[in-house]
Scaffold this motif. Structure first.
Motif, PDB file in Angstrom:
ATOM      1  N   ARG A 179       0.838  -1.209   0.000  1.00  0.00           N
ATOM      2  CA  ARG A 179       0.000   0.000   0.000  1.00  0.00           C
ATOM      3  C   ARG A 179       0.874   1.262   0.000  1.00  0.00           C
ATOM      4  NH1 ARG A 179      -5.049   1.148  -0.066  1.00  0.00           N
ATOM      5  NH2 ARG A 179      -5.345   3.370   0.208  1.00  0.00           N
ATOM      6  N   GLU A 180       1.897   1.263   0.849  1.00  0.00           N
ATOM      7  CA  GLU A 180       2.775   2.440   0.948  1.00  0.00           C
ATOM      8  C   GLU A 180       3.486   2.689  -0.386  1.00  0.00           C
ATOM      9  OE1 GLU A 180       2.590   0.037   3.128  1.00  0.00           O
ATOM     10  OE2 GLU A 180       1.911   1.071   4.954  1.00  0.00           O
ATOM     11  N   VAL A 183       0.749   4.097  -2.879  1.00  0.00           N
ATOM     12  CA  VAL A 183       0.253   5.447  -2.563  1.00  0.00           C
ATOM     13  C   VAL A 183       1.388   6.476  -2.679  1.00  0.00           C
ATOM     14  CG1 VAL A 183      -0.754   6.893  -0.741  1.00  0.00           C
ATOM     15  CG2 VAL A 183      -1.635   4.583  -1.138  1.00  0.00           C
ATOM     16  N   GLU A 226      -1.656  -9.990  -5.851  1.00  0.00           N
ATOM     17  CA  GLU A 226      -1.253  -8.871  -4.972  1.00  0.00           C
ATOM     18  C   GLU A 226      -0.598  -7.737  -5.777  1.00  0.00           C
ATOM     19  OE1 GLU A 226      -0.524 -11.240  -0.762  1.00  0.00           O
ATOM     20  OE2 GLU A 226       0.955 -11.450  -2.358  1.00  0.00           O
ATOM     21  N   GLU A 229      -3.348  -5.856  -7.371  1.00  0.00           N
ATOM     22  CA  GLU A 229      -4.045  -5.019  -6.369  1.00  0.00           C
ATOM     23  C   GLU A 229      -3.229  -3.753  -6.115  1.00  0.00           C
ATOM     24  OE1 GLU A 229      -6.926  -5.270  -5.204  1.00  0.00           O
ATOM     25  OE2 GLU A 229      -7.529  -7.356  -5.456  1.00  0.00           O
ATOM     26  N   GLU A 230      -1.907  -3.921  -6.042  1.00  0.00           N
ATOM     27  CA  GLU A 230      -1.028  -2.762  -5.800  1.00  0.00           C
ATOM     28  C   GLU A 230      -1.120  -1.771  -6.968  1.00  0.00           C
ATOM     29  OE1 GLU A 230       2.975  -3.616  -4.319  1.00  0.00           O
ATOM     30  OE2 GLU A 230       3.700  -1.823  -5.341  1.00  0.00           O
ATOM     31  N   ILE A 233      -4.304   0.193  -6.676  1.00  0.00           N
ATOM     32  CA  ILE A 233      -4.238   1.273  -5.658  1.00  0.00           C
ATOM     33  C   ILE A 233      -3.497   2.470  -6.254  1.00  0.00           C
ATOM     34  CG2 ILE A 233      -3.376   1.944  -3.365  1.00  0.00           C
ATOM     35  CD1 ILE A 233      -3.603  -1.048  -2.566  1.00  0.00           C
ATOM     36  N   ASN A 237      -5.054   6.368  -7.041  1.00  0.00           N
ATOM     37  CA  ASN A 237      -4.517   7.525  -6.315  1.00  0.00           C
ATOM     38  C   ASN A 237      -3.762   8.533  -7.177  1.00  0.00           C
ATOM     39  OD1 ASN A 237      -4.772   7.253  -3.129  1.00  0.00           O
ATOM     40  ND2 ASN A 237      -4.625   5.204  -4.019  1.00  0.00           N
TER      41      ASN A 237
END
Ligand code: SF4
Length: 288
Positions: A179-180, A183, A226, A229-230, A233, A237
Motif C-alpha cells: 500500500r505504501e 500510494v 497482490e 491489487e497494488e 491502488i 490515487n
C-alpha cells in the motif's frame, strides 16, 4: 565497435544505435538492481566515444535515434556531452532523437543553463528510474535519492523541455509495503507529471542484496494477484493528466496501455477482469 559489460536500453530504444558513454552505473548500489553489478563503473573517454560514432557513421542513414548508455550517461561533464552531441550531428545528420538514462543526482548536479545547452544540442529524452515514491522504501533500497530530490530534478527537466520517461516498480516494498509503495508512488507521479510512465513488476535476481533478504525470509514477494491489487491502488490515487501510461515490460503480469487520467477507469477495469479470471501473464511470457 566494441561493447563493454552488460548493455541495457529502454524497450522504446530497440531500433536505436546504442553508444556507451559510460560502462556500468555511477550509483550501482540499489538493493534490487542486478543490471551492472558485474561492471566496474567508468566513464569512457570522449575520444573513444567519438571513434565509435565515426566507425558507425557508415550506417548514418539507418538510425533515427541514438541512445547513450550505460546506467546514467548524464553523469558526464556537460562539455564532454556537448562534444559527443556535436559529433552525433556531424556523422548522423538524420538522427531525430538522442536520449539517455539519467539519475536525479545527475540532473540536480547540473544547472538549468547546462541542461538547456544539452537540450538545444540534441539531447531530447531522459529515462529516469524513480522505482518508488515511498520515502522509507527509497532509503531501504539504497536509491540514494529523496522524494524531494526527484521533485527538484523533474522541475528542471520540465523547465528545460526534456521529454521524461519514468519507471516505477510494483512489488518493490514486498507484501508488507504494498500500500505504501502504491500510494507514495502515486503521489510522486502526481507531483512530477512525467510524459511517459512505465510500470514494471518486481523480480528478484540472485546477484542482488535483496535476494539475500528474500532467502532469509525478510522480504516476501507479492504474488500476481497482490501485484495487480497494488497497481490498482496506484491508479486509484494518481493524478497525472496527459501522462502516457504503459505496463508492457516483460516482467508484468498484465499488459496495460492508456493515457492518464482519462483512461484510469478503463485500466482499473482491465485489472479487475484479470483478477476475476486469474488470467495473469504466465511466467513463460515473463522471461522466466
Ligand atoms: S536501479 Fe538504476 S541507479 Fe540503481 S543501481 Fe540500478 S542502474 Fe544504478
Amino acid at each position: 565497435m566494441q561493447y563493454y559489460g552488460n548493455v541495457f536500453r529502454p524497450p522504446s530504444e530497440s531500433r536505436s544505435l546504442i553508444i556507451q558513454a559510460t560502462v556500468g552505473c555511477s550509483h550501482n548500489d540499489c538493493t534490487f538492481c542486478y543490471m551492472y553489478k558485474d561492471d566496474e563503473f567508468r566513464i569512457r573517454s570522449v575520444e573513444d566515444i567519438k571513434k565509435d560514432l565515426k566507425e558507425m557513421s557508415g550506417y548514418g542513414d539507418y538510425f533515427e535515434r541514438i541512445f547513450l548508455a550505460d546506467g546514467d550517461a548524464l553523469v558526464l561533464k556537460t562539455e564532454d556531452l556537448l562534444e559527443i552531441l556535436d559529433t552525433i550531428k556531424k556523422y548522423f545528420p538524420k538522427v531525430k532523437r538522442v536520449s539517455s538514462y539519467a539519475t536525479a543526482q545527475d540532473i540536480n548536479r547540473k544547472s538549468v543553463e547546462e541542461l538547456k545547452k544539452l537540450y538545444e544540442n540534441g539531447l531530447e529524452m531522459l529515462y529516469i528510474g524513480f522505482e518508488t515514491g515511498d520515502r522509507d522504501l527509497l532509503k531501504k533500497i539504497n536509491k540514494g535519492v529523496t522524494y524531494e530530490e526527484y521533485v527538484e530534478a523533474m522541475k528542471k527537466v520540465k523547465e528545460v523541455g526534456f521529454k521524461s520517461s519514468i519507471t516505477i516498480i510494483a512489488g518493490l516494498g514486498g507484501v508488507k509495503g504494498m500500500r505504501e509503495n502504491a500510494v507514495g508512488t502515486a503521489k510522486l507521479i502526481s507531483d512530477t507529471k512525467p510524459d511517459y510512465l512505465g510500470y514494471l513488476t518486481m523480480r528478484i535476481y540472485k546477484n542482488t542484496p535483496l535476494y539475500k533478504d528474500y532467502v532469509a525470509g525478510k522480504f516476501e514477494m507479492p504474488d500476481a494477484a497482490e501485484i495487480l491489487e497494488e497497481m490498482k491502488i496506484f491508479l486509484e490515487n494518481v493524478d497525472s493528466e496527459g501522462t502516457i501510461f504503459r505496463s508492457n515490460h516483460a516482467s508484468n503480469f498484465i499488459l496495460l496501455a492508456g493515457t492518464l487520467n482519462k483512461d484510469r477507469e478503463k485500466l482499473i477495469e482491465a485489472i479487475d477482469q484479470t483478477l476475476k479470471k486469474k488470467s495473469f501473464r504466465p511466467d513463460a511470457l515473463r522471461g522466466f
